[in-house]
Write an enzyme that holds these catalytic residues in place. Structure first.
Site, mmCIF file in Angstrom:
data_model
loop_
_atom_site.group_PDB
_atom_site.id
_atom_site.type_symbol
_atom_site.label_atom_id
_atom_site.label_comp_id
_atom_site.label_asym_id
_atom_site.label_seq_id
_atom_site.Cartn_x
_atom_site.Cartn_y
_atom_site.Cartn_z
ATOM 1 C CD1 TRP A 12 -6.194 -15.370 40.805
ATOM 2 C CD2 TRP A 12 -4.966 -13.516 40.472
ATOM 3 N NE1 TRP A 12 -5.931 -14.812 42.032
ATOM 4 C CE2 TRP A 12 -5.175 -13.681 41.862
ATOM 5 C CE3 TRP A 12 -4.226 -12.420 40.030
ATOM 6 C CZ2 TRP A 12 -4.668 -12.776 42.802
ATOM 7 C CZ3 TRP A 12 -3.709 -11.526 40.964
ATOM 8 C CH2 TRP A 12 -3.942 -11.703 42.334
ATOM 9 C CG HIS A 99 -5.055 -25.272 33.280
ATOM 10 N ND1 HIS A 99 -6.262 -25.238 32.615
ATOM 11 C CD2 HIS A 99 -5.330 -25.069 34.595
ATOM 12 C CE1 HIS A 99 -7.218 -25.005 33.500
ATOM 13 N NE2 HIS A 99 -6.688 -24.899 34.704
ATOM 14 C CD GLU A 168 -6.946 -28.257 37.643
ATOM 15 O OE1 GLU A 168 -7.436 -27.530 38.498
ATOM 16 O OE2 GLU A 168 -6.507 -27.832 36.570
ATOM 17 N N GLY A 234 -12.054 -20.012 39.718
ATOM 18 C CA GLY A 234 -13.111 -19.028 40.005
ATOM 19 C C GLY A 234 -13.155 -18.559 41.453
HETATM 20 C C1 PEP Z 1 -8.439 -24.331 37.335
HETATM 21 O O1 PEP Z 1 -8.335 -23.320 36.670
HETATM 22 O O2 PEP Z 1 -7.510 -25.143 37.370
HETATM 23 C C2 PEP Z 1 -9.672 -24.575 38.101
HETATM 24 C C3 PEP Z 1 -9.730 -25.607 38.893
HETATM 25 O O3 PEP Z 1 -10.662 -23.655 37.924
HETATM 26 P P1 PEP Z 1 -12.072 -23.635 38.722
HETATM 27 O O4 PEP Z 1 -11.744 -23.682 40.184
HETATM 28 O O5 PEP Z 1 -12.719 -22.368 38.295
HETATM 29 O O6 PEP Z 1 -12.842 -24.851 38.296
#
Ligand code: PEP
Length: 249
Positions: A12, A99, A168, A234
Site C-alpha cells: 500500500w 524495495h 521488480e 497500485g
Molecule cells: C511495488 O510497489 O512493488 C509495485 C510493484 O508497485 P506497482 O504494482 O504499482 O507497480
C-alpha cells in the site's frame, strides 16, 4: 512458516492515511470471505502508522499482515526507526526488504543484507526485492545488477532458509499508465536467470514478480515458469478489483 501454493502481496506504500487503510482492510476482509480464492496466500502491507489498526481487522480473517520495511537493530537510540521485534509483536508475518523505492532513497546492498538477517531472526518471512533501472537495462547491465543485488543481499543466509525474492524491474513499477512495462518474455528470462542462480545456494525460496501488475496482465505474467506470486502496488488499492486480480491468478 506457512506453506502456500500462490502468494499475492499488496504494497500500500504511502498511498493512504490510517482511516483509508482501515476502510480498505475492512472491505477486503468482507470481499475475500465471499469469494472462493482457494489456498492462495494474501498479504497486506500497510504503512507503519496503520499497521496496528489494520492488524486488528485482519486477525480473524485469512489475510496475513506484512510491513513495507524494517530497521535491523532490536532496540536502542535509532530515532525514527522500527525494529523487526516491534513488527512481529504487532502481528507481521512478512517484511518487504530492499524495495526499489527505498534503494532509490539510499539503501545499500549491505543495509538490505542486515535487514534480511534481522527479519529472519524474528522468524518472519522476508520479501527481498531486486530489479534493474531503465538505464541499467539499456546499457546491458540488467543481469549483472540483479546478480550483484542477490549475492550481496543473501550473504550469511543459510542454505535451507525460507524467503521470498521479488523480481521488480524498477522501470516497470507504477508505470501502467505510461505503458512502460516489461514483456512477459523478458520477465521470464530474468526470472529464470534468478532461479538458476539462487538454486545453486538455496533450497527453500519462492520467486515472485512485481511491476504494474493488474487484474488483466496477471493472467499472462502468471504463465511465467517458476513464478509463485506477485507483489502488487497500485492495483491493490481498490478492494473489488484487487479481489478480481487475486481470482485471476
Ligand atoms: C511495488 O510497489 O512493488 C509495485 C510493484 O508497485 P506497482 O504494482 O504499482 O507497480
Amino acid at each position: 512458516m506457512k506453506k502456500f501454493s500462490k502468494i499475492i502481496i499488496a504494497n500500500w506504500k504511502m498511498q493512504m492515511d490510517s482511516e483509508e487503510s482501515i476502510a480498505l482492510a475492512v472491505k477486503l476482509v468482507k470481499l475475500l470471505a465471499k469469494n472462493n480464492i482457494g489456498k492462495k496466500e494474501i498479504v497486506v502491507c500497510p504503512s507503519f502508522l496503520a499497521l496496528s489498526e489494520v492488524a486488528k481487522i485482519l486477525k480473524p480473517s485469512r489475510i496475513s499482515l506484512g510491513a513495507q520495511d524494517t530497521f535491523y537493530q532490536e532496540e536502542g537510540a535509532f530515532t525514527g526507526e522500527v525494529s523487526p521485534e516491534n513488527l512481529k509483536e504487532i502481528g507481521c508475518q512478512y517484511v518487504i526488504v530492499g524495495h526499489s523505492e527505498r534503494r532509490a532513497m539510499g539503501e545499500t546492498d549491505k543495509l538490505i543484507n542486515k535487514k534480511f538477517l534481522a527479519v529472519l531472526k524474528e522468524k518472519m518471512l522476508p520479501i527481498i526485492c531486486v530489479g534493474e533501472t531503465l538505464a541499467e537495462r539499456k546499457s546491458g547491465q540488467s543481469e549483472k545488477v540483479i546478480l550483484r543485488q542477490i549475492n550481496k543481499a543473501t550473504l550469511g543466509i543459510s542454505k535451507n532458509q525460507n524467503f521470498i525474492l521479488a523480481y521488480e524491474p524498477v522501470w516497470s513499477i507504477s508505470t501502467s499508465n505510461s505503458g512502460q512495462v516489461i514483456s512477459v518474455l523478458e520477465a521470464s528470462k530474468m526470472i529464470s536467470l534468478i532461479k538458476i542462480n539462487l538454486s545453486k545456494k538455496f533450497t527453500n525460496f519462492s520467486l515472485i514478480y512485481g511491476g504494474s501488475v493488474d487484474k488483466k496482465s496477471i493472467v499472462n505474467f502468471a504463465k511465467i515458469k517458476g513464478v509463485k506470486g506477485f507483489l502488487v502496488g497500485g492495483a491493490s488499492l481498490k478492494a473489488k478489483s484487487f479481489v478480481e486480480l487475486i481470482k485471476n491468478l
